[in-house]
Design a protein around this motif. Structure first.
Motif, PDB file in Angstrom:
ATOM      1  N   TRP A 212      73.171  83.920 143.538  1.00 44.29           N
ATOM      2  CA  TRP A 212      74.353  83.916 142.901  1.00 44.29           C
ATOM      3  C   TRP A 212      75.234  85.134 143.435  1.00 44.29           C
ATOM      4  O   TRP A 212      74.539  86.234 143.526  1.00 44.29           O
ATOM      5  N   ALA A 213      76.623  84.906 143.734  1.00 43.09           N
ATOM      6  CA  ALA A 213      77.391  86.086 143.962  1.00 43.09           C
ATOM      7  C   ALA A 213      78.633  85.807 143.262  1.00 43.09           C
ATOM      8  O   ALA A 213      79.482  85.049 143.551  1.00 43.09           O
ATOM      9  N   GLY A 214      78.418  86.666 142.081  1.00 44.62           N
ATOM     10  CA  GLY A 214      79.546  86.573 141.176  1.00 44.62           C
ATOM     11  C   GLY A 214      79.443  85.114 140.616  1.00 44.62           C
ATOM     12  O   GLY A 214      78.203  84.762 140.036  1.00 44.62           O
ATOM     13  N   ASN A 215      80.393  84.229 140.638  1.00 44.12           N
ATOM     14  CA  ASN A 215      80.278  83.013 139.992  1.00 44.12           C
ATOM     15  C   ASN A 215      80.119  81.856 140.853  1.00 44.12           C
ATOM     16  O   ASN A 215      79.931  80.369 140.598  1.00 44.12           O
ATOM     17  N   GLU A 216      79.738  82.221 142.141  1.00 49.58           N
ATOM     18  CA  GLU A 216      79.198  81.383 143.195  1.00 49.58           C
ATOM     19  C   GLU A 216      77.824  81.201 143.611  1.00 49.58           C
ATOM     20  O   GLU A 216      77.227  82.237 143.591  1.00 49.58           O
ATOM     21  N   VAL A 217      77.559  79.992 143.815  1.00 50.55           N
ATOM     22  CA  VAL A 217      76.120  80.020 144.305  1.00 50.55           C
ATOM     23  C   VAL A 217      76.288  80.072 145.951  1.00 50.55           C
ATOM     24  O   VAL A 217      76.884  79.241 146.678  1.00 50.55           O
ATOM     25  N   LYS A 218      75.431  81.111 146.622  1.00 49.28           N
ATOM     26  CA  LYS A 218      75.520  81.196 148.007  1.00 49.28           C
ATOM     27  C   LYS A 218      74.179  80.487 148.471  1.00 49.28           C
ATOM     28  O   LYS A 218      73.097  80.658 147.866  1.00 49.28           O
ATOM     29  N   GLN A 219      74.124  79.998 149.541  1.00 51.03           N
ATOM     30  CA  GLN A 219      73.205  79.249 150.100  1.00 51.03           C
ATOM     31  C   GLN A 219      72.696  79.703 151.565  1.00 51.03           C
ATOM     32  O   GLN A 219      73.850  79.922 152.291  1.00 51.03           O
ATOM     33  N   VAL A 220      71.396  80.022 151.831  1.00 46.80           N
ATOM     34  CA  VAL A 220      71.005  80.242 153.104  1.00 46.80           C
ATOM     35  C   VAL A 220      70.045  79.116 153.563  1.00 46.80           C
ATOM     36  O   VAL A 220      69.120  78.912 152.892  1.00 46.80           O
ATOM     37  N   ALA A 221      70.495  78.640 154.746  1.00 46.65           N
ATOM     38  CA  ALA A 221      69.688  77.006 155.000  1.00 46.65           C
ATOM     39  C   ALA A 221      68.430  77.472 155.497  1.00 46.65           C
ATOM     40  O   ALA A 221      67.997  78.789 156.087  1.00 46.65           O
ATOM     41  N   GLY A 222      67.424  76.615 155.298  1.00 47.41           N
ATOM     42  CA  GLY A 222      66.162  76.843 155.840  1.00 47.41           C
ATOM     43  C   GLY A 222      66.119  76.613 157.388  1.00 47.41           C
ATOM     44  O   GLY A 222      67.112  76.052 157.979  1.00 47.41           O
ATOM     45  N   HIS A 223      64.831  77.201 158.123  1.00 49.86           N
ATOM     46  CA  HIS A 223      64.812  76.722 159.689  1.00 49.86           C
ATOM     47  C   HIS A 223      63.748  75.619 159.808  1.00 49.86           C
ATOM     48  O   HIS A 223      62.895  75.551 158.967  1.00 49.86           O
ATOM     49  N   ARG A 224      64.156  74.931 160.729  1.00 45.80           N
ATOM     50  CA  ARG A 224      63.173  73.720 161.176  1.00 45.80           C
ATOM     51  C   ARG A 224      62.042  74.356 161.851  1.00 45.80           C
ATOM     52  O   ARG A 224      62.386  74.629 163.048  1.00 45.80           O
ATOM     53  N   VAL A 225      60.883  74.231 161.402  1.00 50.19           N
ATOM     54  CA  VAL A 225      59.619  74.796 162.096  1.00 50.19           C
ATOM     55  C   VAL A 225      58.402  73.721 162.043  1.00 50.19           C
ATOM     56  O   VAL A 225      58.401  73.112 161.119  1.00 50.19           O
ATOM     57  N   GLN A 226      57.388  74.066 162.861  1.00 43.30           N
ATOM     58  CA  GLN A 226      56.199  73.167 162.990  1.00 43.30           C
ATOM     59  C   GLN A 226      55.299  73.735 161.643  1.00 43.30           C
ATOM     60  O   GLN A 226      54.814  74.972 161.921  1.00 43.30           O
ATOM     61  N   VAL A 227      55.068  72.974 160.647  1.00 43.42           N
ATOM     62  CA  VAL A 227      54.178  73.829 159.428  1.00 43.42           C
ATOM     63  C   VAL A 227      52.653  73.559 159.456  1.00 43.42           C
ATOM     64  O   VAL A 227      52.328  72.517 159.749  1.00 43.42           O
ATOM     65  N   THR A 228      52.149  74.862 159.567  1.00 42.62           N
ATOM     66  CA  THR A 228      50.759  74.843 159.499  1.00 42.62           C
ATOM     67  C   THR A 228      49.942  75.097 158.321  1.00 42.62           C
ATOM     68  O   THR A 228      49.066  74.296 157.988  1.00 42.62           O
ATOM     69  N   ASP A 229      50.689  76.048 157.442  1.00 45.86           N
ATOM     70  CA  ASP A 229      50.163  76.285 156.299  1.00 45.86           C
ATOM     71  C   ASP A 229      51.204  77.119 155.614  1.00 45.86           C
ATOM     72  O   ASP A 229      51.760  78.134 156.015  1.00 45.86           O
TER      73      ASP A 229
END
Ligand code: RIB
Ligand code: NA
Length: 291
Positions: A212-229
């Motif tokens: 949250w920043a004040g009344n607003e939701v801020k989003q930071v996008a995820g990164h597309r990666v190869q998941v091992t664990d």
């Protein structure tokens, strides 16, 4: 360099790879078994140290060989372990982890971690006042976490509380913590006090982070990666987030770095395996910045 005080668990992770989870009464032949350092507290301490923070850890291990191995592992990362208690006749905490296609199911036996008490915290006030950020999780008793929140708040030290594993938090903890950092599932279990929602920083795995920043939701996008664990992805996030705050970074800068660090970490086996150093996080972000 920012100073981060981590108060939390130290475990050994016993990880078995399996294609599926056994049914009740069923014996299954699994894949590889490995023993690696873990514990949400220790993992976050290592992540913060690798990101460049000066880290001190408060916690407890048993008087056993696993405990000394886990302490040696923390020292190797440059972490001050002089405030970690060695508890007689208790086992070092263990986590049994079933790893299926990169995802995990975890059972923790706290052992010595249960010996972190409000008295432990009170006796270490002089250590706490020398920190820029206090970082906590819920794998040590809630009374100790509450005592730490009270003490840090009294000294006006910013508090990052990672509510994992999820538990209902006392109202005082909601009030006094600076940031509360659940994942998506933990957030649903928190019984959120609406008036404190601006303290929440929620991680959504591959889908990034919201805050949250004040009344607003801020989003930071995820990164597309190869998941091992994915084990320890949240810990990497929290450790790096606290390290950045301790240096004086803004919440937004800290979230961006922490989100990148956790995407890097899931590409390697083990909670602490793949935790990146500062240069690696910066290079990863530079390579992904839109032109
Ligand atoms: O967050 C991952 C950690 O949870 C593992 O390292 C395990 O020890 C449990 O504490
Ligand atoms: Na990892």
């Amino acid at each position: 360099m920012g100073r981060v005080l981590v108060i939390g668990s130290i475990n050994v992770d016993m990880v078995t790879e399996t294609d599926r989870i056994p049914e009740q009464g069923e014996t299954l032949i699994g894949g590889r078994f490995r023993t690696v350092p873990g514990g949400k507290g220790a993992n976050q301490a290592v992540a913060a140290a690798k990101a460049g923070a000066d880290v001190t850890m408060i916690g407890a291990v048993g008087d056993d060989s696993i405990g000394s191995d886990m302490l040696a592992n923390l020292r190797k990362a440059g972490i001050d372990t002089s405030c970690v208690k060695i508890v007689q006749e208790e086992a070092t905490g263990t986590a049994v982890i079933l790893l299926t296609e990169g995802d995990n199911r975890i059972i923790v036996s706290p052992g010595a971690n249960a010996s972190v008490t409000p008295d432990t915290i009170a006796s270490l006030e002089s250590v706490m006042v020398n920190s820029d950020v206090v970082l906590l999780q819920l794998e040590v008793p809630l009374e100790a976490v509450t005592a730490a929140v009270q003490l840090a708040h009294r000294h006006r030290i910013p508090i990052v509380l990672n509510p994992a594993p999820a538990a209902a938090l006392p109202a005082e903890v909601w009030k006094k913590a600076t940031w509360i950092t659940p994942n998506e599932r933990e957030q649903q279990q928190l019984f959120l006090h609406g008036e404190f929602r601006e303290k929440l920083i929620t991680t959504f795995g591959a889908n990034g982070v919201a805050y949250w920043a004040g009344n607003e939701v801020k989003q930071v996008a995820g990164h597309r990666v190869q998941v091992t664990d994915t084990t320890g992805a949240g810990d990497t996030f929290n450790g790096v987030f606290a390290a950045l705050l301790a240096e004086g970074a803004t919440c937004e800068q800290a979230v961006i770095m922490a989100n990148a660090a956790s995407a890097i970490s899931v590409q390697t086996f083990g909670a602490q395996g793949g935790m990146p150093d500062r240069k690696t996080i910066e290079a990863f972000l530079a390579a992904r910045r839109p032109e």
